[in-house]
Motif scaffolding. Sequence first.
Motif, PDB file in Angstrom:
ATOM      1  N   LEU A  64      46.208  26.971  79.720  1.00  0.00           N
ATOM      2  CA  LEU A  64      45.949  27.787  78.910  1.00  0.00           C
ATOM      3  C   LEU A  64      45.717  29.356  79.524  1.00  0.00           C
ATOM      4  N   GLY A  65      44.850  29.566  80.383  1.00  0.00           N
ATOM      5  CA  GLY A  65      44.693  30.895  81.032  1.00  0.00           C
ATOM      6  C   GLY A  65      45.917  31.507  81.369  1.00  0.00           C
ATOM      7  N   THR A  66      46.710  30.467  82.118  1.00  0.00           N
ATOM      8  CA  THR A  66      47.940  31.252  82.606  1.00  0.00           C
ATOM      9  C   THR A  66      48.970  31.785  81.428  1.00  0.00           C
ATOM     10  N   ALA A  67      48.963  31.135  80.425  1.00  0.00           N
ATOM     11  CA  ALA A  67      49.877  31.224  79.206  1.00  0.00           C
ATOM     12  C   ALA A  67      49.202  32.608  78.437  1.00  0.00           C
ATOM     13  N   ALA A  68      47.858  32.850  78.423  1.00  0.00           N
ATOM     14  CA  ALA A  68      47.557  34.149  77.944  1.00  0.00           C
ATOM     15  C   ALA A  68      47.638  35.239  78.759  1.00  0.00           C
ATOM     16  N   LEU A  69      47.529  34.967  80.143  1.00  0.00           N
ATOM     17  CA  LEU A  69      47.890  36.010  80.901  1.00  0.00           C
ATOM     18  C   LEU A  69      49.502  36.506  80.843  1.00  0.00           C
ATOM     19  N   LEU A  70      50.621  35.508  80.659  1.00  0.00           N
ATOM     20  CA  LEU A  70      51.769  35.699  80.500  1.00  0.00           C
ATOM     21  C   LEU A  70      52.184  36.363  79.030  1.00  0.00           C
ATOM     22  N   ASP A  71      51.379  36.063  78.184  1.00  0.00           N
ATOM     23  CA  ASP A  71      51.630  36.913  77.140  1.00  0.00           C
ATOM     24  C   ASP A  71      51.091  38.452  77.094  1.00  0.00           C
ATOM     25  N   LYS A  72      50.095  38.617  77.817  1.00  0.00           N
ATOM     26  CA  LYS A  72      49.525  40.001  78.161  1.00  0.00           C
ATOM     27  C   LYS A  72      50.542  40.596  79.017  1.00  0.00           C
ATOM     28  N   TRP A  73      51.059  39.989  80.091  1.00  0.00           N
ATOM     29  CA  TRP A  73      51.894  40.469  80.947  1.00  0.00           C
ATOM     30  C   TRP A  73      53.214  40.981  80.622  1.00  0.00           C
TER      31      TRP A  73
ATOM     32  N   ILE B 266      52.999  34.093  71.841  1.00  0.00           N
ATOM     33  CA  ILE B 266      53.584  33.082  71.537  1.00  0.00           C
ATOM     34  C   ILE B 266      53.668  31.914  72.609  1.00  0.00           C
ATOM     35  N   MET B 267      53.219  32.537  73.961  1.00  0.00           N
ATOM     36  CA  MET B 267      53.270  31.606  75.150  1.00  0.00           C
ATOM     37  C   MET B 267      51.809  30.666  75.027  1.00  0.00           C
ATOM     38  N   PHE B 268      50.723  31.421  74.633  1.00  0.00           N
ATOM     39  CA  PHE B 268      49.632  30.522  74.278  1.00  0.00           C
ATOM     40  C   PHE B 268      49.910  29.511  73.356  1.00  0.00           C
ATOM     41  N   VAL B 269      50.408  29.909  72.305  1.00  0.00           N
ATOM     42  CA  VAL B 269      50.506  28.600  71.308  1.00  0.00           C
ATOM     43  C   VAL B 269      51.549  27.693  71.654  1.00  0.00           C
ATOM     44  N   LEU B 270      52.677  27.818  72.452  1.00  0.00           N
ATOM     45  CA  LEU B 270      53.271  26.972  72.965  1.00  0.00           C
ATOM     46  C   LEU B 270      52.431  26.045  73.842  1.00  0.00           C
ATOM     47  N   ALA B 271      51.450  26.730  74.702  1.00  0.00           N
ATOM     48  CA  ALA B 271      50.907  25.749  75.668  1.00  0.00           C
ATOM     49  C   ALA B 271      49.702  24.968  74.817  1.00  0.00           C
ATOM     50  N   VAL B 272      49.093  25.550  74.056  1.00  0.00           N
ATOM     51  CA  VAL B 272      48.124  24.829  73.153  1.00  0.00           C
ATOM     52  C   VAL B 272      48.897  23.692  72.340  1.00  0.00           C
ATOM     53  N   PHE B 273      50.160  23.887  71.786  1.00  0.00           N
ATOM     54  CA  PHE B 273      50.724  22.874  70.846  1.00  0.00           C
ATOM     55  C   PHE B 273      51.099  21.684  72.066  1.00  0.00           C
ATOM     56  N   GLY B 274      51.747  21.989  73.053  1.00  0.00           N
ATOM     57  CA  GLY B 274      52.093  21.274  74.137  1.00  0.00           C
ATOM     58  C   GLY B 274      50.895  20.241  74.675  1.00  0.00           C
ATOM     59  N   SER B 275      49.481  20.968  74.816  1.00  0.00           N
ATOM     60  CA  SER B 275      48.510  20.189  75.350  1.00  0.00           C
ATOM     61  C   SER B 275      47.909  19.251  74.301  1.00  0.00           C
ATOM     62  N   ILE B 276      48.172  19.628  72.908  1.00  0.00           N
ATOM     63  CA  ILE B 276      47.738  18.760  71.955  1.00  0.00           C
ATOM     64  C   ILE B 276      48.650  17.483  71.598  1.00  0.00           C
ATOM     65  N   ILE B 277      49.896  17.879  71.911  1.00  0.00           N
ATOM     66  CA  ILE B 277      50.949  16.649  72.056  1.00  0.00           C
ATOM     67  C   ILE B 277      50.533  15.588  73.137  1.00  0.00           C
ATOM     68  N   SER B 278      50.376  16.143  74.278  1.00  0.00           N
ATOM     69  CA  SER B 278      49.755  15.379  75.425  1.00  0.00           C
ATOM     70  C   SER B 278      48.648  14.581  75.242  1.00  0.00           C
ATOM     71  N   TYR B 279      47.796  15.157  74.541  1.00  0.00           N
ATOM     72  CA  TYR B 279      46.423  14.257  74.245  1.00  0.00           C
ATOM     73  C   TYR B 279      46.745  13.407  73.422  1.00  0.00           C
ATOM     74  N   ILE B 280      47.363  13.564  72.014  1.00  0.00           N
ATOM     75  CA  ILE B 280      47.538  12.368  71.431  1.00  0.00           C
ATOM     76  C   ILE B 280      48.546  11.237  71.746  1.00  0.00           C
ATOM     77  N   TYR B 281      49.416  11.672  72.604  1.00  0.00           N
ATOM     78  CA  TYR B 281      50.193  10.806  73.223  1.00  0.00           C
ATOM     79  C   TYR B 281      49.431   9.577  74.134  1.00  0.00           C
ATOM     80  N   SER B 282      48.687  10.258  74.961  1.00  0.00           N
ATOM     81  CA  SER B 282      47.968   9.194  75.788  1.00  0.00           C
ATOM     82  C   SER B 282      46.505   8.720  75.210  1.00  0.00           C
TER      83      SER B 282
END
Length: 245
Positions: free
Chosen positions: A179-188, A195-211
């Motif tokens: 998530l920190g890298t995603a926020a860095l990419l947005d600022k960069w 948008i990059m941070f939102v995609l990372a958060v969404f993917g992390s939630i999907i990964s969590y509820i998947y397992s």
Amino acid sequence: MAAQMVNQRSMSAVGGTRPKACPYNARIKARPARLPVLRGRQMLRLHASQQTDSKSDTGKSDSSVRQLLGMKGAADENDKWKIRVQLTKPVTWVPLIWGVVCGAAASGNYVWNDPQDIAQLLTCCMMSGPFLTGYTQTINDYYDREIDAINEPYRPIPSGKISEAEVVAQFLALLGAGLGTAALLDKWAGHEFPIMFVLAVFGSIISYIYSAPPLKLKQSGWIGNYALGSSYIALPWWAGQVCGD
């Protein structure tokens, strides 16, 4: 007497005194050692044993590689850092990294010889591969530890080679890094909306509820397949698209 003196003189004129005879034991020792002659069956046995030794050495190196990549047939390892890498299953990073690269290429805005674009793409690959995929694989092993204790008791968590608290600390650290890298990419990239941070958060939630329970989508048939497809195919592609903008 004169005859004896004549005989002695003739012997000394021919070759001097006779050499002493070599003892029998000394002659045996002086002979070169003969190599054992191997017959057909002995040769086959020797060749088979050499092949077995080479296969065992190859098998050991292959199992060590499998251990680091997080594949089945891995070697038994006690090094804590190697076990941590094994939990992230590096072999599964490749599809997501490839998805990021393809997404950037399809964006139409990525310049392949621009140092800044290259650096941003590599950072995005690091986010999608080692960090967020590593988080996904670690959390999956954590919530499968009870099943693995029955089916695969040799795996790192059920075997006790790494504690549950260490596993939790690892997937939280990987999530934070992703998530920190995603926020860095947005600022960069100068995005007004993260948008990059939102995609990372969404993917992390999907990964969590998947397992993780109570949903654990991996047990829900088609829903689990859609969740897996979105996190392993769609999200890396979108991340590459955003990185290429």
